[in-house]
Design a protein around this motif. Sequence first.
Motif, PDB file in Angstrom:
ATOM      1  N   ILE A  80      -2.519   0.812  -4.391  1.00  0.00           N
ATOM      2  CA  ILE A  80      -1.955  -0.519  -4.190  1.00  0.00           C
ATOM      3  C   ILE A  80      -1.123  -0.818  -5.433  1.00  0.00           C
ATOM      4  CG2 ILE A  80      -2.392  -2.961  -3.788  1.00  0.00           C
ATOM      5  CD1 ILE A  80      -5.127  -2.206  -2.688  1.00  0.00           C
ATOM      6  N   TYR A 128      -9.683  -1.810  -8.097  1.00  0.00           N
ATOM      7  CA  TYR A 128     -10.557  -2.648  -7.255  1.00  0.00           C
ATOM      8  C   TYR A 128     -10.777  -1.995  -5.897  1.00  0.00           C
ATOM      9  CZ  TYR A 128     -11.040  -6.886 -10.105  1.00  0.00           C
ATOM     10  OH  TYR A 128     -11.392  -7.804 -11.075  1.00  0.00           O
ATOM     11  N   LYS A 129      -9.701  -1.485  -5.314  1.00  0.00           N
ATOM     12  CA  LYS A 129      -9.812  -0.821  -4.013  1.00  0.00           C
ATOM     13  C   LYS A 129     -10.777   0.353  -4.092  1.00  0.00           C
ATOM     14  CE  LYS A 129      -7.490   2.490  -1.174  1.00  0.00           C
ATOM     15  NZ  LYS A 129      -8.509   3.472  -1.577  1.00  0.00           N
ATOM     16  N   ASN A 130     -10.678   1.134  -5.141  1.00  0.00           N
ATOM     17  CA  ASN A 130     -11.557   2.298  -5.275  1.00  0.00           C
ATOM     18  C   ASN A 130     -13.013   1.883  -5.489  1.00  0.00           C
ATOM     19  OD1 ASN A 130      -9.387   3.982  -4.917  1.00  0.00           O
ATOM     20  ND2 ASN A 130      -9.068   4.385  -7.098  1.00  0.00           N
ATOM     21  N   ASP A 172      -5.161  -3.285  -9.022  1.00  0.00           N
ATOM     22  CA  ASP A 172      -5.434  -3.418  -7.592  1.00  0.00           C
ATOM     23  C   ASP A 172      -6.049  -2.149  -7.029  1.00  0.00           C
ATOM     24  OD1 ASP A 172      -4.304  -5.882  -7.877  1.00  0.00           O
ATOM     25  OD2 ASP A 172      -2.858  -5.653  -6.247  1.00  0.00           O
ATOM     26  N   THR A 173      -5.510  -1.010  -7.432  1.00  0.00           N
ATOM     27  CA  THR A 173      -6.049   0.263  -6.939  1.00  0.00           C
ATOM     28  C   THR A 173      -7.458   0.490  -7.453  1.00  0.00           C
ATOM     29  OG1 THR A 173      -3.811   1.190  -6.895  1.00  0.00           O
ATOM     30  CG2 THR A 173      -5.636   2.753  -6.780  1.00  0.00           C
ATOM     31  N   TYR A 179      -7.643  -5.887   1.353  1.00  0.00           N
ATOM     32  CA  TYR A 179      -8.299  -4.640   1.753  1.00  0.00           C
ATOM     33  C   TYR A 179      -9.806  -4.855   1.888  1.00  0.00           C
ATOM     34  CZ  TYR A 179      -9.777   0.281   1.422  1.00  0.00           C
ATOM     35  OH  TYR A 179     -10.350   1.511   1.647  1.00  0.00           O
ATOM     36  N   GLY A 180     -10.392  -5.575   0.942  1.00  0.00           N
ATOM     37  CA  GLY A 180     -11.834  -5.772   0.935  1.00  0.00           C
ATOM     38  C   GLY A 180     -12.347  -6.576   2.102  1.00  0.00           C
ATOM     39  N   ASP A 224     -14.257   1.087  -2.079  1.00  0.00           N
ATOM     40  CA  ASP A 224     -14.506   2.323  -1.330  1.00  0.00           C
ATOM     41  C   ASP A 224     -15.821   2.970  -1.747  1.00  0.00           C
ATOM     42  OD1 ASP A 224     -12.225   2.144   0.188  1.00  0.00           O
ATOM     43  OD2 ASP A 224     -11.015   3.405  -1.136  1.00  0.00           O
ATOM     44  N   PHE A 243       0.858  -1.181   0.000  1.00  0.00           N
ATOM     45  CA  PHE A 243       0.000   0.000   0.000  1.00  0.00           C
ATOM     46  C   PHE A 243       0.899   1.237   0.000  1.00  0.00           C
ATOM     47  CE2 PHE A 243      -2.747  -3.233   1.799  1.00  0.00           C
ATOM     48  CZ  PHE A 243      -3.988  -2.940   1.247  1.00  0.00           C
ATOM     49  N   ALA A 245      -5.721  -5.966  -2.862  1.00  0.00           N
ATOM     50  CA  ALA A 245      -7.075  -5.408  -2.976  1.00  0.00           C
ATOM     51  C   ALA A 245      -8.077  -6.330  -2.298  1.00  0.00           C
ATOM     52  CB  ALA A 245      -7.446  -5.205  -4.446  1.00  0.00           C
TER      53      ALA A 245
END
Length: 369
Positions: free
Chosen positions: A89, A120-122, A117-118, A187-188, A125, A75, A184
């Motif tokens: 990420i 997916y993270k967004n 990955d980022t 994170y989820g 969110d 991260f 990711a």
Amino acid sequence: MMKYTTILILFIGLIGCSQQPKEGVKLSGNLEQFPAGGFATVEVISENGVEPFDTLNVDGDGNFVEYLNIQEPAFFRVNLNGRQIITLILTGEETNVVVNAHGNDPGGFFEVSGSYDTEYKNQIDEMMQAYRQAIQGFQQEQMQARTNGDANAFQTSQFQMMDLAKRTEAELKELIREASPSLASFYGIQMIDATQNFAFIDSITTELQAEMPENFHVESLISQVSARRSLAIGKMAPEIALENPDGEVITLSSLRGKYVLVDFWAAWCGPCRRENPNVVRVYNEYGGEKFEILGVSLDKTREKWLGAIEQDGLPWLHVSDLKFWRSQAAQDYQVNAIPATFLIDPDGKIIAKNLRGASLEAKLKEIFG
């Protein structure tokens, strides 16, 4: 001979003047309102916390280009003048990650491309932000229903909120499964109720362990999952053997053949006391030959424990060793916050956790009809 020597010198000169290709992940973008004289850095989240990783040189038009030497998935944070922070990420396999942002507003615009990955993270969110906003709306409805004394409206809103929670959880799990194995997906699963979804989290953890076993985020997750495994849904509930108010030892195993709600609470616990009327109502409806409640108190004094039982009118079984958080039962059940509940089936297996209010009523209705 002179002719060939001149050509060779020119060729060498061209090589010397050409720019060598840079290595690493290219991080570029534009910051619309980045202030003159401001700082822009890349930070990495490590075992020691947030640490400096690199510096971004932003020109007068807000543009920047930097190459990051990334050795393993991690991260990262793009810190823009201490005002806007954007989490990424990155794995080290990306070629060109583009970050466009306001540059000087904590809640300002930003967009990221070039990092799966980022992205997916967004998405996670955005999903959770919409969910939280919807929950706030339901909570306001329920407050208004209470003010109006409208029990039907209150209950309808509660069940609608529970339905939204189930649908959001299903969508989130689908997104996590698509992203796995990656940070990711790690994170989820932080957004998922671990008590109700242990099998899913365990499966994602297994995939992460196979993909990046030495990543410190994954190592921490593996440790947490291992600690929870003994209390996973479907596992046998640990034995409880404590004294009731009359000094008689009551065991959980003596209640086999019934569904049992093990309820960890205390007289000093405000949320527990506020929940008690709901539990009393449910017990009055379902309690009897097929359903029992075993209240496990984390109180320190007998007087306060018994006083709360009497004041709240709690008609079920009660036990305690009056050892506060050092209670053997609390340690066996890894309880570090109350109220905490475990629903045990007639065979002694854990079938649900942390049921309260409408969720407890819905589960018992599902069982008993």
